[in-house]
Design an enzyme around this catalytic site. Structure first.
Site, PDB file in Angstrom:
ATOM      1  CG  HIS A  94      27.512  43.073  36.407  1.00 60.36           C
ATOM      2  ND1 HIS A  94      28.326  43.750  37.574  1.00 60.36           N
ATOM      3  CD2 HIS A  94      27.373  41.986  37.038  1.00 60.36           C
ATOM      4  CE1 HIS A  94      28.303  42.756  38.665  1.00 60.36           C
ATOM      5  NE2 HIS A  94      27.908  41.749  38.184  1.00 60.36           N
TER       6      HIS A  94
ATOM      7  CB  SER B 253      28.713  46.754  30.488  1.00 63.63           C
ATOM      8  OG  SER B 253      29.607  46.303  31.624  1.00 63.63           O
ATOM      9  CB  ALA B 254      30.211  50.669  34.311  1.00 64.18           C
ATOM     10  CG  HIS B 255      30.231  46.826  37.004  1.00 57.51           C
ATOM     11  ND1 HIS B 255      29.315  46.552  37.655  1.00 57.51           N
ATOM     12  CD2 HIS B 255      30.857  48.182  37.573  1.00 57.51           C
ATOM     13  CE1 HIS B 255      28.696  47.390  38.434  1.00 57.51           C
ATOM     14  NE2 HIS B 255      29.683  48.708  38.291  1.00 57.51           N
ATOM     15  CD  GLN B 256      35.016  46.984  32.308  1.00 58.66           C
ATOM     16  OE1 GLN B 256      36.189  46.962  32.711  1.00 58.66           O
ATOM     17  NE2 GLN B 256      34.101  47.647  32.062  1.00 58.66           N
TER      18      GLN B 256
END
Length: 690
Positions: free
Chosen positions: A448, A620-623
């Protein structure tokens, strides 16, 4: 944390360190003489001269921040230290500085003005690596400096530091659950459980609760540390250092994209911003069409509903702060679709702008407050500060794990089942270290990608105050016509993050822009990426993130940026700007707004410049997706039940199982995915008993 590296990490020489500090000092120096006095004059309101002067005099080298910067650099993977060291070595010579910067002389011997010219030339270079290097050095300097609790800085920029309410009655109204952790003695230990779960975040937490309630003897192993209620200081430096991977400095292998990932008890649920969005219908349909019909069934919705009920997820108790209110009002004016973002706050209002540094009030319902407590009540046991090196496999079946505890010894855990919920970065790395060969393990990583757009207002915005991320617009969510685009949301924005986004022109201007932090409204473009990256193992046995934003996903970012700029104009911003190099801020004509011909010219420049690595700041902070679920081992890493294709009784239950990017903040989907996999495990066990 110790690693598997056979040789120690390289260290920088004195000459290389001199170059590093000369670069850092270029960005945030101690202002002196007429430069200092002009800084005070230009920003004075008649009563703040002393604060401005103290702020102007504060620099990286006279506040001991340089020591922190050196420690951060030496904490990087060995290959990154070596790469940076090569650049510093070149710049420590006269010829090398001439080659890379166009000026003859050792970099550290040049005047600050000369160094600034060189840094700016890197920032605008046609060479991608130089642009990324310049951005990385600016981020290292500014994040390190502005996350420190420096009174001379905070007073000048009018930032309160830690949440002023942290010692209020609100803090004492709720008590954190207490946890007892197994301590591994120096000589090591061997233990036996029915199920061992690696990771305590959204995946591991709900799995522990479900399986322990089913009568299983469960052990949860977390590599991070548990910080109690009184240990959460809510200052930026402690929050990043203690609660995030690599102290908040994790990047992709090329350094172009910064990745924020939780690394503490409760994982990402301890540091996220409460956004609890269900998986969009079109994504569920996409997954179903890819051979996973379960995601279009009432059974999956039942898992979602169970999580919603346990966490008290709702949008009925929201109180929008100023920027979220402005987002809603602007979207209404423009005719853009908009909606509230439900929060996991136990059906109560939650105004906590510091939640990214841990929720000291215990109002945010992460796994620490909910599912891990449930697991404890059903007899589960826990380990913290404990790194799992590999899963033990015998005759094609998982039989336990081995690893070590920081401050203790090695451990071997025997178990009938192993559930890996270590997150989309560490889960594939653990499976790879354990000898699994499925080619999809580590592939299809989605992040994201996020970029920021800013608006400056006459009135105060105070974007770190109040509830975080309570509204969004979906106006750009379908850029390509196939469900790929971006959501637009409002982030929480503290000084360290703000400083990293400021384009460097000169040191005085950088500090001047920091004085405007309370008048800034940031918007984030959160892109549902179609084209992913990968996780591979480094020489030390730890994961490396390989990811480049594709041309397709760049178009989604660009579409979102344009929408953000229009939203900010409609919201009343007097100035708008992106993080792109070479794109100056645009001063809004209040009479013409977005109809101003000059705005069209500005937009054309934004599109022409694009979102290139090192030119625009992307994070990004979503994986997600690095062990994707599927119906065929040729295209997926795990079965529709979450079990790996190669090894029986080895399950994956976290966001790494997502077949594609979720397109929304993935917390609720991660919870519901793990809850579903837990039901599959229980069903299989019951069938085996018949």
């Amino acid at each position: 944390m110790a690693t598997f590296a056979a040789t120690p990490k390289p260290t920088l020489s004195e000459e290389q360190i001199k170059v590093l500090f000369a670069i850092i000092d270029t960005f945030i120096p101690e202002l002196e003489g007429e430069e200092l006095e002009s800084f005070v004059r230009e920003n004075s309101n008649g009563t703040n001269d002393d604060a401005l002067r103290a702020f102007g005099r504060a620099g990286v080298m006279n506040t001991k921040v340089s020591e922190i910067i050196l420690a951060k650099l030496h904490s990087l993977p060995a290959e990154k230290i070596e790469d940076l060291g090569k650049v510093f070595k070149v710049l420590s010579t006269k010829i090398g500085t001439l080659a890379l910067g166009g000026t003859y002389g050792e970099f550290y011997s040049l005047s600050r003005e000369q160094r600034a010219e060189i840094v700016l030339s890197w920032s605008n270079s046609m060479i991608t690596k130089l642009r990324i290097f310049a951005r990385a050095m600016l981020a290292l300097a500014s994040m390190s400096f502005y996350t420190q609790p420096l009174d001379v800085v905070y007073k000048a920029i009018e930032y309160p530091g830690p949440d002023p309410e942290m010692h209020s009655e609100r803090f004492s109204a709720k008590t954190f659950p207490s946890y007892d952790f197994i301590k591994v003695p120096a000589e090591g230990v061997e233990l036996t459980f029915d199920v061992v779960i690696v990771g305590s975040g959204a995946g591991g937490g709900v799995m522990a609760a479900e399986l322990s309630a089913a009568g299983k003897r469960v052990l949860v192993i977390e590599k991070g540390h548990h910080y109690g209620q009184h240990e959460l200081t809510l200052n930026q430096c402690d929050g990043l250092t203690n609660l995030y991977e690599s102290s908040g400095s994790l990047t992709t292998t090329d350094g172009a994209l910064t990745v924020l990932a939780g690394a503490t008890w409760g994982g990402g649920t301890t540091v996220n911003w409460c956004a609890s969005l269900q998986l969009p219908y079109f994504v569920r349909e996409e997954w179903a069409k890819q051979g996973l019909p379960y995601f279009n069934t009432p059974a999956y919705q039942k898992s979602i509903d169970a999580v919603i009920a346990r966490l008290g997820i709702s949008d009925q108790y929201l109180k929008h702060n100023t920027p979220n209110r402005l987002l809603l009002e602007a979207c209404h004016k423009l005719g853009y679709p908009y909606k509230n973002i439900p929060q996991n706050t136990a059906h109560q209002e939650h105004s906590c702008g510091w939640c990214g540094f841990g929720c000291r009030f215990g109002e945010k319902q992460g796994t620490m407050m909910t599912f891990l407590q449930d697991a404890k009540d059903h007899g589960a046991q826990f380990m913290q500060d404990s790194f799992v090196e590999k899963v033990l496999v015998q005759k094609g079946r998982a039989v336990g794990v081995v690893g070590y505890q920081n401050g203790g010894g090695r451990f071997a855990i025997k178990a009938n089942k192993v559930v890996v919920s270590a997150g989309s970065i560490h889960t594939p790395a653990l499976l790879q270290r354990s000898g699994l060969k499925n080619k999809n393990i580590g592939k299809n990583l989605h992040l994201h990608p996020v970029t920021y757009v800013f608006g400056k207002f006459d009135e105060k915005i105070d974007c770190y105050q109040g509830s975080i991320m309570t509204a969004l617009t979906t106006v750009a969510e379908n850029t390509d016509g196939n469900g790929y685009g971006s959501k637009i949301e409002v982030p929480s924005h503290h000084p360290g993050l703000n400083a990293a986004f400021i384009k460097f022109k000169d040191a005085k201007e950088h500090k001047r822009q920091m004085l405007e932090i309370n008048h800034l409204m940031p918007l984030i473009v959160l892109t549902r990426d179609r084209d992913g990256g990968s996780i591979t193992l480094g020489p030390d046995g730890l994961p490396r993130i390989n990811y480049v934003v594709s041309k397709h996903d760049t178009l989604s970012l660009e579409d979102g940026v344009e929408r953000c700029l229009r939203i900010l104009i409609a919201a009343g911003a007097k100035t708008i700007y992106t993080t792109q190099r070479g794109v100056e801020e645009f001063h809004v004509n209040k009479e013409l707004g977005a109809e101003d011909p000059a705005f069209k010219t500005f937009l054309d420049n934004v599109k022409k410049t694009s979102i290139k690595p090192g030119s625009a700041l992307i994070g990004s902070a979503h994986q997600m997706g690095s062990c994707r679920m599927g119906s065929n081992p040729k295209t997926s890493a795990v079965k529709p039940t979450g079990e790996t294709w190669e090894v029986k009784d080895l399950y994956v239950a976290d966001a790494s199982t997502f077949p594609t990017a979720s397109g929304v903040n993935p917390m609720l989907t991660t919870y519901s995915m793990s809850h579903s996999i837990a039901q599959f495990i229980k069903r299989a066990d019951n069938a085996a008993k018949l």
